[in-house]
Design an enzyme around this catalytic site. Structure first.
Site, PDB file in Angstrom:
ATOM      1  N   LYS A  59       0.838  -1.202   0.000  1.00 30.52           N
ATOM      2  CA  LYS A  59       0.000   0.000   0.000  1.00 30.52           C
ATOM      3  C   LYS A  59       0.874   1.254   0.000  1.00 30.52           C
ATOM      4  O   LYS A  59       0.615   2.209  -0.733  1.00 30.52           O
ATOM      5  CB  LYS A  59      -0.957  -0.019   1.213  1.00 30.52           C
ATOM      6  CG  LYS A  59      -2.038  -1.093   1.085  1.00 30.52           C
ATOM      7  CD  LYS A  59      -2.848  -1.298   2.371  1.00 30.52           C
ATOM      8  CE  LYS A  59      -3.809  -2.472   2.205  1.00 30.52           C
ATOM      9  NZ  LYS A  59      -4.627  -2.733   3.403  1.00 30.52           N
ATOM     10  N   GLN A 103      -4.392  -1.408   9.628  1.00 28.12           N
ATOM     11  CA  GLN A 103      -4.390  -2.738   9.026  1.00 28.12           C
ATOM     12  C   GLN A 103      -5.029  -3.756   9.981  1.00 28.12           C
ATOM     13  O   GLN A 103      -4.686  -3.818  11.158  1.00 28.12           O
ATOM     14  CB  GLN A 103      -2.951  -3.150   8.666  1.00 28.12           C
ATOM     15  CG  GLN A 103      -2.831  -4.458   7.898  1.00 28.12           C
ATOM     16  CD  GLN A 103      -3.431  -4.412   6.501  1.00 28.12           C
ATOM     17  OE1 GLN A 103      -3.534  -3.368   5.876  1.00 28.12           O
ATOM     18  NE2 GLN A 103      -3.855  -5.559   6.004  1.00 28.12           N
ATOM     19  N   ASP A 126     -10.940   3.096   4.398  1.00 29.25           N
ATOM     20  CA  ASP A 126     -11.285   1.678   4.354  1.00 29.25           C
ATOM     21  C   ASP A 126     -12.800   1.472   4.243  1.00 29.25           C
ATOM     22  O   ASP A 126     -13.266   0.377   3.935  1.00 29.25           O
ATOM     23  CB  ASP A 126     -10.802   0.979   5.636  1.00 29.25           C
ATOM     24  CG  ASP A 126      -9.525   0.182   5.418  1.00 29.25           C
ATOM     25  OD1 ASP A 126      -9.378  -0.404   4.335  1.00 29.25           O
ATOM     26  OD2 ASP A 126      -8.691   0.147   6.346  1.00 29.25           O
TER      27      ASP A 126
HETATM   28  N1  GUN Z   1      -6.874  -6.640   6.168  1.00 29.76           N
HETATM   29  C1  GUN Z   1      -7.218  -7.354   5.082  1.00 29.76           C
HETATM   30  N2  GUN Z   1      -7.792  -6.550   4.154  1.00 29.76           N
HETATM   31  C2  GUN Z   1      -7.817  -5.308   4.673  1.00 29.76           C
HETATM   32  C3  GUN Z   1      -8.281  -4.047   4.183  1.00 29.76           C
HETATM   33  O1  GUN Z   1      -8.826  -3.899   3.092  1.00 29.76           O
HETATM   34  N3  GUN Z   1      -8.111  -2.998   5.037  1.00 29.76           N
HETATM   35  C4  GUN Z   1      -7.535  -3.120   6.256  1.00 29.76           C
HETATM   36  N4  GUN Z   1      -7.429  -2.037   7.006  1.00 29.76           N
HETATM   37  N5  GUN Z   1      -7.097  -4.277   6.734  1.00 29.76           N
HETATM   38  C5  GUN Z   1      -7.224  -5.360   5.946  1.00 29.76           C
END
Ligand code: GUN
Length: 298
Positions: A59, A103, A126
């Site tokens: 990311k 995350q 998110d």
């Molecule tokens: N863990 C797995 N997928 C995601 C996501 O799209 N966002 C976040 N914050 N954590 C994740």
């Protein structure tokens, strides 16, 4: 005589992501050239789960390539909910931070619910805050759609696959993908079925799918005999099987039967990150419009 298999359309999230991200990069450069600050994304990683670390790194790298500034917070696995909430409160008030991503999953002692509620809905790239989930239910365009459902929606659109009136079957009812995706597919006027761990006869449902989307993380759960001839198959899973990265779908066996399918890797994965970049740009545009006197119409 062996039956001749037709090659399916490969839905390349990698290719589409490159195209969308190039557009984001150009747009960001235009804003910066006109004197605006760069968009900013804060990324918080708690603990040292190796998979989470890889996702977070991806990311941050993707942000860098399109000119989005990232602010990386690496917190110890034994912090308290309060300590994490303090960091989020600071980021909520920081001018140059447009988006905040924590995350998931979080260590057990931390309340995921409190963390999600503490992120300002305007910075919730998110799309996990109940206000944004609610906007997804209400079909309000100004909310943030969670990144993986958003990425899948864009992938389907790009390849001219319209869910309207189709039987869409989603396997997996998780908070991050399955549940918000079911709402988004309803929004797109599909007939939606959601299967999950307690579904008694999974095959009964998957065989009825025009569009089958699997988001379970169970490697090769979806076999050839569970897929209807000519279906579209979207694979959200990423797991390791015998040292290889594989999805929820037994790709090699299923591909001969379907009309279109996403590869793993190179399918939904990059589209999730692209969804995040798009949400961050959306948050930024809304915020600079309020805080700047620029004539640019974001
Ligand atoms: N863990 C797995 N997928 C995601 C996501 O799209 N966002 C976040 N914050 N954590 C994740």
């Amino acid at each position: 005589m062996e039956e001749k298999m037709k090659e399916p359309l490969i839905l390349s999230g990698k290719e589409l992501s490159q195209k969308i991200r190039e557009g984001i990069r150009k747009e960001v450069e235009e804003y910066v050239s006109s004197g605006l600050r760069r968009p900013g994304l804060a990324v918080i990683l708690v603990g040292d789960d190796p998979a989470s670390r890889i996702y977070v790194k991806n990311k941050i790298n993707a942000c860098k390539k399109v000119g989005i500034e990232s602010f990386f917070y690496e917190l110890s696995s034994n912090i308290t909910t309060e300590e994490l909430l303090d960091t989020i409160a600071e980021l909520n008030s920081r001018e140059e931070v447009d988006g905040i991503l924590v995350q998931l999953p979080l260590p057990e002692q931390i309340s995921q619910e409190e963390v999600i509620l503490s992120i300002h809905p305007d910075k919730d790239v998110d799309g996990f805050h109940p206000q944004n989930m609610g906007k997804l239910v209400a079909r309000m365009e100004d909310g943030f759609i969670p990144c993986t459902p958003l990425g899948i929606d864009l992938l389907l659109k790009h390849y001219g696959i319209d869910p309207k009136g189709k039987d869409v079957v989603i396997v997996g009812a998780g908070f991050i993908v399955g549940r918000p995706l079911s709402l988004l597919m309803l929004w797109r006027d599909a007939t939606v079925t959601v299967c999950h761990i307690y579904t008694r006869d999974l095959k009964k449902y998957t065989l009825g799918a025009d569009i089958l989307i699997s988001a379970t993380g169970v490697p090769h759960l979806i076999k050839e005999d569970m897929v209807r001839e000519g279906a579209v198959v979207i694979d959200v899973g990423i797991s390791k099987l015998d040292g290889r990265i594989v999805g929820d779908v037994d790709f090699e066996r299923v591909k001969g039967k379907v009309s279109a399918i996403t590869p793993v890797p190179g399918g939904v994965g990059p589209m999730t990150v692209t969804g995040l970049l798009l949400n961050t740009l959306k948050a930024y545009k809304r915020r600079v419009k309020v805080h700047s006197t620029s004539t640019i119409k974001p």
